[in-house]
Design an enzyme around this catalytic site. Structure first.
Site, mmCIF file in Angstrom:
data_model
loop_
_atom_site.group_PDB
_atom_site.id
_atom_site.type_symbol
_atom_site.label_atom_id
_atom_site.label_comp_id
_atom_site.label_asym_id
_atom_site.label_seq_id
_atom_site.Cartn_x
_atom_site.Cartn_y
_atom_site.Cartn_z
ATOM 1 C CB CYS A 133 -1.010 0.111 1.290
ATOM 2 S SG CYS A 133 -0.090 -0.120 2.856
ATOM 3 C CB SER A 164 -6.666 0.229 7.773
ATOM 4 O OG SER A 164 -5.551 0.657 7.931
ATOM 5 C CB ALA A 165 -2.953 -2.918 10.141
ATOM 6 N N PRO A 167 -4.709 -9.164 10.124
ATOM 7 C CG PRO A 167 -5.665 -11.230 10.843
ATOM 8 C CD PRO A 167 -6.073 -9.682 10.420
ATOM 9 N N GLY A 168 -2.917 -10.120 8.333
ATOM 10 C CA GLY A 168 -1.778 -10.178 7.000
ATOM 11 C C GLY A 168 -1.165 -8.976 7.208
ATOM 12 C CB THR A 169 -1.406 -5.351 7.201
ATOM 13 O OG1 THR A 169 -2.256 -5.139 6.071
ATOM 14 C CG2 THR A 169 -0.534 -4.299 7.193
ATOM 15 C CG ASN A 172 2.872 -10.375 5.084
ATOM 16 O OD1 ASN A 172 3.684 -11.159 5.281
ATOM 17 N ND2 ASN A 172 1.753 -10.227 4.653
ATOM 18 C CG ASN A 297 -4.404 1.116 4.602
ATOM 19 O OD1 ASN A 297 -5.281 2.150 4.979
ATOM 20 N ND2 ASN A 297 -3.912 -0.054 5.274
#
Length: 327
Positions: A133, A164-165, A167-169, A172, A297
């Site tokens: 993003c 907005s974040a 688990p994936g964000t 990583n 994002n």
């Protein structure tokens, strides 16, 4: 896409925030794409529930479940909105089957695509990566400066709402900084790049804000004017597919103070002597198709991915159109 050309069928892997927003964008707003499947691993996820309500084929058995769907052979393009590690496994299964992959994770197995900068360079790639993003928001600005004058160093800071974040964000973060830094150089054109991400815990959540700093060796005012014009043109371009993308304030170009140790930021062996710093402040408001408006994002990632998929749709659908013309 012509009237005689079929729509391109897509699948989305990952039924979280990004995957669900992709599905909504395809269903409600794309004239050339259509949903063929929504893939997840949690049968109770909101994304899979929404897909079922919208009549989209679903599976909660991951990629193995996708392979078993009756309409799998009809799927042309697959968006992967999972995680970097998961994408490596997904690509190993799907690429040999001839599916075009659009990777929204930081795995970066394929070439980077930032639509405003290099949309047409990788139209035939089997697997493209949408960077991050922060990369989608800031690399166009670095590229805009690079088109006018060489950029010795570019640093970006992406501040996103913590809410907005997902688990994936969060899983990583390291890959985010590494992938974005690399793309700042290879796509943006900076000789050295650095990326920083901040998860802003403010409540109510703030929209995405990005800072881009570029070091240049260009003291003349005419070059500064050209840089400002190039940046504004680029902002207008990105806004054609991300309407909430805008400059927060005027572009600042300031002299590097005497004695400032900016050379420590440059790539090893770079003999440049930066004279000025270009500072650009951006904000990205989401379209609120599925995600809240503060999640710009995520919206810029899904918008960029759909933009790329639509750009290659004619190429993918062309064989069928040609066959129909000969009947």
């Amino acid at each position: 896409m012509s009237e005689n050309t079929r729509k391109v069928t897509v699948a989305v892997i990952g039924s979280g925030n990004i995957g669900t927003d992709l599905m909504i964008k395809v269903i409600r707003h794309s004239e050339v794409l259509q949903m063929g499947a929504m893939v997840g691993i949690d049968p109770d996820s909101d994304g899979l529930a929404r897909a079922r309500r919208l009549g989209v084929p679903t599976t909660s058995d991951g990629v193995q479940g996708l392979l078993q769907l009756p309409n799998f052979d009809e799927i042309d393009v697959i968006f992967d909105a999972t995680s970097a590690k998961a994408h490596e496994a997904n690509a190993a299964l799907l690429e040999p089957l001839g599916k075009r992959l659009i990777d929204l994770t930081p795995a970066a197995l394929g070439p980077f695509v930032v639509p405003a900068v290099n949309l047409d360079e990788h139209r035939d790639a089997a697997n493209v990566n949408m960077v991050t993003c922060g990369g989608q928001a800031t690399i166009p600005i670095v590229a805009a400066v690079s088109r006018v004058t060489p950029v010795a160093y570019a640093e970006i800071v992406a501040s996103i709402a913590s809410k907005s974040a997902g688990p994936g964000t969060r899983a990583n973060i390291d890959e985010f900084t590494e992938t974005t830094s690399h793309a700042i150089e290879t796509v943006g054109g900076a000789r050295r790049g650095k990326a920083i991400i901040i998860l802003n815990p403010a409540d109510p959540p703030l929209i995405m804000r990005d800072t881009v700093l570029c070091l240049i060796s260009a003291p003349d005012p005419a070059t500064h004017d050209a840089i400002r014009d190039s940046i504004q043109t680029m902002v207008d371009h990105v806004a054609t597919y991300v309407p909430g993308y805008r400059l927060k304030q005027q572009v600042q170009i300031t002299p590097v103070p005497d004695g400032q140790p900016v050379r420590t930021l440059l790539a090893s062996g770079d003999a440049a002597t930066p004279t000025h710093q270009v500072s650009v402040f951006l904000e990205v408001e989401g379209a609120a198709h599925y995600l809240p408006a503060y999640a710009g994002n995520l919206d810029i990632m899904t918008s960029a991915a759909v933009r790329y998929a639509e750009s290659v749709a004619d190429t993918i659908a062309a064989p069928t159109a040609a066959q129909g013309a000969t009947r």
